[in-house]
Design a protein around this motif. Structure first.
Motif, PDB file in Angstrom:
ATOM      1  N   GLN A  56      38.900  34.707  39.740  1.00 21.16           N
ATOM      2  CA  GLN A  56      39.856  34.860  40.829  1.00 21.16           C
ATOM      3  C   GLN A  56      40.436  33.494  41.166  1.00 21.16           C
ATOM      4  OE1 GLN A  56      36.573  34.855  41.448  1.00 21.16           O
ATOM      5  NE2 GLN A  56      36.222  33.598  43.229  1.00 21.16           N
ATOM      6  N   VAL A  57      41.670  33.496  41.568  1.00 24.93           N
ATOM      7  CA  VAL A  57      42.323  32.269  41.997  1.00 24.93           C
ATOM      8  C   VAL A  57      43.009  32.568  43.319  1.00 24.93           C
ATOM      9  CG1 VAL A  57      44.116  30.590  41.478  1.00 24.93           C
ATOM     10  CG2 VAL A  57      42.697  31.468  39.637  1.00 24.93           C
ATOM     11  N   VAL A  58      42.762  31.727  44.298  1.00 28.43           N
ATOM     12  CA  VAL A  58      43.460  31.868  45.571  1.00 28.43           C
ATOM     13  C   VAL A  58      44.261  30.606  45.801  1.00 28.43           C
ATOM     14  CG1 VAL A  58      41.810  33.462  46.600  1.00 28.43           C
ATOM     15  CG2 VAL A  58      41.490  31.026  46.913  1.00 28.43           C
ATOM     16  N   GLU A  59      45.397  30.771  46.442  1.00 27.57           N
ATOM     17  CA  GLU A  59      46.277  29.637  46.694  1.00 27.57           C
ATOM     18  C   GLU A  59      46.436  29.451  48.187  1.00 27.57           C
ATOM     19  OE1 GLU A  59      49.979  30.141  44.640  1.00 27.57           O
ATOM     20  OE2 GLU A  59      48.967  30.889  42.854  1.00 27.57           O
ATOM     21  N   SER A  60      46.467  28.216  48.609  1.00 24.70           N
ATOM     22  CA  SER A  60      46.659  27.896  50.017  1.00 24.70           C
ATOM     23  C   SER A  60      48.013  28.425  50.488  1.00 24.70           C
ATOM     24  CB  SER A  60      46.586  26.383  50.217  1.00 24.70           C
ATOM     25  OG  SER A  60      46.741  26.069  51.574  1.00 24.70           O
ATOM     26  N   GLY A  61      48.038  28.954  51.700  1.00 23.51           N
ATOM     27  CA  GLY A  61      49.264  29.450  52.290  1.00 23.51           C
ATOM     28  C   GLY A  61      49.562  30.904  51.975  1.00 23.51           C
ATOM     29  N   ARG A  62      48.780  31.524  51.103  1.00 21.07           N
ATOM     30  CA  ARG A  62      49.002  32.932  50.746  1.00 21.07           C
ATOM     31  C   ARG A  62      47.987  33.812  51.464  1.00 21.07           C
ATOM     32  NH1 ARG A  62      50.630  33.883  44.689  1.00 21.07           N
ATOM     33  NH2 ARG A  62      51.236  35.801  45.709  1.00 21.07           N
ATOM     34  N   GLN A  63      48.353  35.082  51.618  1.00 18.98           N
ATOM     35  CA  GLN A  63      47.454  36.029  52.269  1.00 18.98           C
ATOM     36  C   GLN A  63      46.810  36.938  51.225  1.00 18.98           C
ATOM     37  OE1 GLN A  63      49.996  37.924  55.199  1.00 18.98           O
ATOM     38  NE2 GLN A  63      49.051  36.673  56.779  1.00 18.98           N
ATOM     39  N   TYR A  64      45.553  37.280  51.501  1.00 11.25           N
ATOM     40  CA  TYR A  64      44.785  38.146  50.617  1.00 11.25           C
ATOM     41  C   TYR A  64      44.026  39.163  51.460  1.00 11.25           C
ATOM     42  CZ  TYR A  64      45.739  34.481  47.265  1.00 11.25           C
ATOM     43  OH  TYR A  64      46.368  33.577  46.455  1.00 11.25           O
ATOM     44  N   ARG A  65      43.784  40.325  50.848  1.00 13.43           N
ATOM     45  CA  ARG A  65      43.021  41.379  51.498  1.00 13.43           C
ATOM     46  C   ARG A  65      41.660  41.475  50.813  1.00 13.43           C
ATOM     47  NH1 ARG A  65      46.422  46.673  51.974  1.00 13.43           N
ATOM     48  NH2 ARG A  65      45.510  46.912  49.924  1.00 13.43           N
ATOM     49  N   PHE A  66      40.621  41.648  51.625  1.00 16.05           N
ATOM     50  CA  PHE A  66      39.263  41.725  51.106  1.00 16.05           C
ATOM     51  C   PHE A  66      38.575  42.970  51.633  1.00 16.05           C
ATOM     52  CE2 PHE A  66      40.430  37.289  51.153  1.00 16.05           C
ATOM     53  CZ  PHE A  66      39.958  36.816  49.940  1.00 16.05           C
ATOM     54  N   SER A  67      37.725  43.556  50.796  1.00 17.30           N
ATOM     55  CA  SER A  67      36.880  44.668  51.226  1.00 17.30           C
ATOM     56  C   SER A  67      35.574  44.589  50.444  1.00 17.30           C
ATOM     57  CB  SER A  67      37.576  46.017  51.022  1.00 17.30           C
ATOM     58  OG  SER A  67      37.941  46.185  49.677  1.00 17.30           O
ATOM     59  N   VAL A  68      34.538  45.166  51.019  1.00 18.18           N
ATOM     60  CA  VAL A  68      33.205  45.128  50.416  1.00 18.18           C
ATOM     61  C   VAL A  68      32.658  46.553  50.369  1.00 18.18           C
ATOM     62  CG1 VAL A  68      31.996  44.700  52.600  1.00 18.18           C
ATOM     63  CG2 VAL A  68      30.996  43.894  50.467  1.00 18.18           C
ATOM     64  N   ARG A  69      31.768  46.800  49.408  1.00 20.12           N
ATOM     65  CA  ARG A  69      31.079  48.090  49.381  1.00 20.12           C
ATOM     66  C   ARG A  69      29.642  47.873  48.935  1.00 20.12           C
ATOM     67  NH1 ARG A  69      33.671  51.509  44.350  1.00 20.12           N
ATOM     68  NH2 ARG A  69      33.220  50.014  42.709  1.00 20.12           N
ATOM     69  N   ALA A  70      28.771  48.735  49.439  1.00 21.88           N
ATOM     70  CA  ALA A  70      27.347  48.668  49.119  1.00 21.88           C
ATOM     71  C   ALA A  70      27.058  49.468  47.856  1.00 21.88           C
ATOM     72  CB  ALA A  70      26.523  49.202  50.280  1.00 21.88           C
ATOM     73  N   ILE A  71      25.971  49.103  47.186  1.00 24.30           N
ATOM     74  CA  ILE A  71      25.522  49.777  45.974  1.00 24.30           C
ATOM     75  C   ILE A  71      24.053  50.134  46.161  1.00 24.30           C
ATOM     76  CG2 ILE A  71      25.203  49.550  43.472  1.00 24.30           C
ATOM     77  CD1 ILE A  71      27.173  47.144  43.643  1.00 24.30           C
ATOM     78  N   ASN A  72      23.659  51.316  45.674  1.00 25.85           N
ATOM     79  CA  ASN A  72      22.241  51.639  45.614  1.00 25.85           C
ATOM     80  C   ASN A  72      21.957  52.492  44.384  1.00 25.85           C
ATOM     81  OD1 ASN A  72      23.023  54.229  46.357  1.00 25.85           O
ATOM     82  ND2 ASN A  72      22.139  54.135  48.384  1.00 25.85           N
ATOM     83  N   ASN A  73      20.678  52.589  44.037  1.00 27.19           N
ATOM     84  CA  ASN A  73      20.264  53.452  42.926  1.00 27.19           C
ATOM     85  C   ASN A  73      19.948  54.808  43.528  1.00 27.19           C
ATOM     86  OD1 ASN A  73      20.490  51.332  41.169  1.00 27.19           O
ATOM     87  ND2 ASN A  73      18.347  50.774  41.293  1.00 27.19           N
ATOM     88  N   CYS A  74      20.776  55.787  43.227  1.00 33.37           N
ATOM     89  CA  CYS A  74      20.645  57.084  43.882  1.00 33.37           C
ATOM     90  C   CYS A  74      20.025  58.151  42.997  1.00 33.37           C
ATOM     91  CB  CYS A  74      22.005  57.541  44.388  1.00 33.37           C
ATOM     92  SG  CYS A  74      23.237  57.617  43.081  1.00 33.37           S
ATOM     93  N   ASN A  75      19.639  57.791  41.780  1.00 28.68           N
ATOM     94  CA  ASN A  75      19.052  58.764  40.872  1.00 28.68           C
ATOM     95  C   ASN A  75      17.665  58.294  40.472  1.00 28.68           C
ATOM     96  OD1 ASN A  75      18.326  60.421  38.733  1.00 28.68           O
ATOM     97  ND2 ASN A  75      20.372  60.448  37.845  1.00 28.68           N
ATOM     98  N   PRO A  76      16.596  58.926  41.012  1.00 36.11           N
ATOM     99  CA  PRO A  76      15.238  58.468  40.692  1.00 36.11           C
ATOM    100  C   PRO A  76      14.890  58.624  39.210  1.00 36.11           C
ATOM    101  CG  PRO A  76      15.190  60.448  42.073  1.00 36.11           C
ATOM    102  CD  PRO A  76      16.613  60.029  41.940  1.00 36.11           C
TER     103      PRO A  76
END
Length: 108
Positions: A56-76
């Protein structure tokens, strides 16, 4: 950027998080942090001029959108099978270069 653990985990402990970003105008999302095995990590630093681990490359003066999501092991039956939570609400940030602090004014 920082985040908190989700209030609901679907009945299985969270095993990690993914952090995604795109440009402010809603281009295509891409992952910038893959913490799928890092359930105790709740922050990640994106720096200007840094190509980062996932290019990833971010530049000063520009706007960016961020989001996060969780992960789990759901199949035993299959510990390699991961389930992904919903993405967090998108957060918009303007990237700025760090500024050097000015010394305090001399007393008069």
């Amino acid at each position: 950027l920082s985040w908190q653990s989700p209030t609901e985990d679907g009945g299985t402990d969270v095993t990690g998080y993914e952090l995604w970003m795109d440009e402010w105008n809603g281009g295509s999302n891409f992952i910038i942090y893959d913490g799928s095995d890092s359930s105790e990590v709740f922050q990640y630093t994106v720096q200007t001029g840094d190509s980062g681990p996932l290019n990833q490359v971010v530049e000063s003066g520009r706007q960016y959108r961020f989001s996060v999501r969780a992960i789990n092991n759901c199949n035993p039956e299959d510990q390699d099978f991961s389930c992904y939570g919903e993405f967090s609400e998108v957060q918009l940030f303007t990237v700025r270069d760090p500024r050097r602090l000015l010394p305090p004014a001399a007393p008069k």
